[in-house]
Design an enzyme around this catalytic site. Structure first.
Site, PDB file in Angstrom:
ATOM      1  CB  ALA A 128      -0.935   0.001   1.214  1.00 45.79           C
ATOM      2  NE  ARG A 144       1.311  14.473  -4.816  1.00 44.41           N
ATOM      3  CZ  ARG A 144       0.274  13.798  -5.263  1.00 44.41           C
ATOM      4  NH1 ARG A 144      -0.619  14.407  -6.030  1.00 44.41           N
ATOM      5  NH2 ARG A 144       0.106  12.526  -4.965  1.00 44.41           N
ATOM      6  CD  GLU A 173       3.956  14.293  -0.324  1.00 43.48           C
ATOM      7  OE1 GLU A 173       2.892  14.881  -0.093  1.00 43.48           O
ATOM      8  OE2 GLU A 173       4.552  13.613   0.533  1.00 43.48           O
TER       9      GLU A 173
END
Length: 418
Positions: free
Chosen positions: A134, A277, A398
């Site tokens: 995951a 981000r 990220e």
């Protein structure tokens, strides 16, 4: 509302120059050593704490900069110094943000100070979300948290991976599933206090780059934490779960199978990622800028065939492209950061755009820097070799570059592109 501007105010310039000095005088001289050792640079973190750089107050001040440029400026300068050491300095912030976003005032006041410690006894914290199966797909999370009502304790079981400071942290913030039937709406975050039985460090990863930053698995085996360690509290969680279940039942009755609700959850999560981000983009800009500066200086001072290397168009044009990409990346990062702070909607996935372009720029620019230095660039005597290894992470964490492109394409088209 603050208008977008490229002019830094005096306070921003002062912070930028202060951090640049720390990066040049403290981080850079230590970079090669801690990269080779592949260990957490505790002395550098301690020095950052003494100066007030390693503290929640400092990052909170930058986060609340009304122009949105505080955090990008910090990230660019620290990562200009060295990506691995910089990540060791800012990594605790991931866990701190998790508590700030979801915790009560009491939890914030109790746990965040323990994440940082004090200049004489610095601590670090870890945010544990990703799992072996995951990563980008958070809906596949398997770590479970079960409530033991008799003891008012939560029992956590599972394995987390890619955790910055995982296993060595004083405080671990762990995301776990409390209701598997609700997808990501059934997730909750928990504080695991220091010394809690059942939490252990699994594999420590020997990485290609950012080697001064500790990355490891975190194994949870019947980890029991008190009820008050559930971020936000059980009453708030129960209310949220009840709303999610009611919406799921309503969607099921309407024949939608809950698809619309899942899409809303996904979109909300994406909006959160979009806002965070640009900070990673700023990290990439710092690394790219550092490599470019080394290459520029080398090309101006290194002579071949009786003239400076930069006197050859093949080299000069590369440097021109490198600088252009770096400046373009910074502009995308600043725009997205300003939009996030001022509440402008990311109608074209501007957050993902900034992260995608800056991270790809870091990889390209550092590779070009190695090429410009030739054989010297391939050795550890020059820092561009390390910078090139470090840059690889920006297109991975990220959200990978592929995920960024997917987000951008979906946003622009309105289509469920897969």
């Amino acid at each position: 509302m603050t208008g977008f501007t490229l002019d830094l105010n005096d306070d921003q310039k002062q912070v930028r120059d202060w951090l640049h000095g720390f990066a040049a005088d403290v981080i850079r001289p230590a970079a090669a050593e801690w990269d080779e050792r592949e260990e957490t640079p505790w002395p550098v973190i301690q020095e950052a704490a003494k100066l007030g750089i390693y503290s929640l107050d400092f990052y909170a001040q930058q986060f609340f900069d009304p122009t949105g440029l505080g955090i990008p400026l910090v990230m660019e300068e620290l990562f200009w110094g060295d990506a691995g050491i910089a990540l060791s300095i800012v990594g605790t912030g991931l866990a701190a943000v998790g508590v700030l976003a979801n915790g009560t005032e009491e939890q914030v006041g109790t746990w965040i100070p323990q994440m940082y410690g004090d200049p004489g006894d610095v601590k670090v914290a870890a945010f544990c979300s990703s799992e072996p199966d995951a990563g980008s797909d958070v809906g596949a999370m398997r770590t479970r948290a079960v409530y033991d009502e008799a003891k008012d304790e939560w029992v956590l079981n599972g394995t987390k991976t890619w955790a910055t400071n995982g296993g060595i942290a004083n405080i671990h913030v762990v995301v776990a599933v409390v209701d598997a039937g609700l997808g990501t709406k059934g997730h909750a975050s928990f504080i695991v206090p220091p010394g809690t039985p059942g939490l252990s460090q699994g594999q420590k990863f020997k990485k290609h780059g950012i080697r001064a930053s500790h990355t490891a698995e975190v194994v949870l085996e019947d980890v029991r934490v008190p009820g008050h360690c559930l971020l936000g509290g059980k009453e708030k969680l129960d209310e949220r779960l009840a709303r999610a279940r009611e919406r799921a039942r309503a969607a099921e009755s309407a024949g939608g199978g809950g698809k619309g609700d899942r899409e809303r959850v996904k979109n909300a999560a994406m909006a959160t990622f979009e806002a965070s981000r640009p900070a990673v983009g700023a990290m990439a800009v710092g690394t790219a800028r550092a490599a470019y500066e080394v290459a520029l200086d080398y090309a101006k001072t290194r002579s071949q065939f009786g003239r400076p290397v930069i006197d050859n168009q093949g080299i000069a044009f590369q440097l021109a492209d490198m600088r252009t990409r770096i400046d373009a990346s910074r502009l995308l990062v600043w725009r997205a950061s300003w939009m996030a702070t001022t509440g402008k909607p990311f109608t074209s996935a501007e957050g993902s755009m900034s992260k995608l372009y800056a991270s790809e720029t870091a990889k390209q620019v550092t590779a070009q820097a190695v090429q410009i230095l030739g054989g010297n660039g391939f050795t550890r005597e020059y820092p561009v070799e390390r910078m090139h290894r470090d840059a690889a992470i920006y297109t991975i964490f990220e959200g990978t570059s592929e995920i960024q492109r997917l987000v951008i394409a979906r946003t622009l088209s309105g289509m469920p592109i897969r």
